[in-house]
Write a protein that holds these residues in place. Sequence first.
Motif, PDB file in Angstrom:
ATOM      1  N   SER A 170      36.267 -11.971 -25.358  1.00 17.46           N
ATOM      2  CA  SER A 170      35.577 -13.154 -26.040  1.00 17.46           C
ATOM      3  C   SER A 170      34.421 -13.725 -25.382  1.00 17.46           C
ATOM      4  N   ALA A 172      32.907 -16.616 -27.080  1.00 20.95           N
ATOM      5  CA  ALA A 172      32.979 -17.975 -27.534  1.00 20.95           C
ATOM      6  C   ALA A 172      33.929 -18.701 -27.051  1.00 20.95           C
ATOM      7  N   TRP A 182      37.486 -20.440 -35.521  1.00 17.87           N
ATOM      8  CA  TRP A 182      37.193 -19.262 -34.657  1.00 17.87           C
ATOM      9  C   TRP A 182      37.987 -17.961 -35.109  1.00 17.87           C
ATOM     10  N   GLU A 197      33.440 -11.291 -33.393  1.00 22.92           N
ATOM     11  CA  GLU A 197      33.893 -12.732 -33.091  1.00 22.92           C
ATOM     12  C   GLU A 197      32.872 -13.461 -33.716  1.00 22.92           C
ATOM     13  N   ARG A 199      32.359 -18.086 -34.412  1.00 23.38           N
ATOM     14  CA  ARG A 199      32.796 -19.486 -34.038  1.00 23.38           C
ATOM     15  C   ARG A 199      32.089 -20.703 -34.742  1.00 23.38           C
ATOM     16  N   LYS A 201      31.430 -24.678 -34.785  1.00 24.35           N
ATOM     17  CA  LYS A 201      31.689 -25.656 -33.951  1.00 24.35           C
ATOM     18  C   LYS A 201      31.797 -26.770 -34.836  1.00 24.35           C
TER      19      LYS A 201
END
Length: 230
Positions: A170, A172, A182, A197, A199, A201
Amino acid sequence: MRLTAPLRAAAVLLFVGLTWLLATSLFGGQGGSSVRNFFSGASEKPTAAEARPRKYKCGLSAPCPAKHLAFRLVSGAANVIGPKICLEDKMLISSVKNNVGRGLNIALVNGVTGELLDIKTFDMWAGDISDLLKFIRPLHEGTLVFVASFDDAATKLNDESRRLFEDLGSTAVKELAFRDSWVFVGAKGIENKSPFEQRMKNSKTNNKYEGWPESLEMDGCIPLRAPLEG
């Protein structure tokens, strides 16, 4: 008088043609449909099945190569709709299966055989971080780790837990914060950072839901690992 025979022949042909059109319109069939479309200038519309794009394992738009696992991850939406983890067309985690939980939803899979090893959820708001640490510390080499967040996935994370996820590939998790969305697929012993991956925010100005960012969805094909020698 010379025109009588051609006119008579044309009348006969017109009669036969109209009779045929009437018969095909009454009794149906592909021929009648084609003729009607030809004269009307319309084209045949594809059926619903023909128009619908073909879907493969876990809803992927294309099949995975041999010795690859098809997967799809969906993070939870706010604190209402639970996450989903699908592997090889089998739903491992979902609200329908009643096995989702607030925080991190994790599935462990044998990276050589594709066999499901374990499924657990960890409450990252009010739970005990030691439970997560005990779960991911002893992972065997090659174990695949599928992660989907729900509600808050970061509040209880400490330096060790973040480092363990970094070791799984990972990038992030280091910045993962309160109520971020996530999804992640990593592996024990991975040499490079994982390409799987995403993400989103948590941002008051950009959130899709009040207090939460939008749900994330990610799919792909993961190559199975060759058996370890010895």
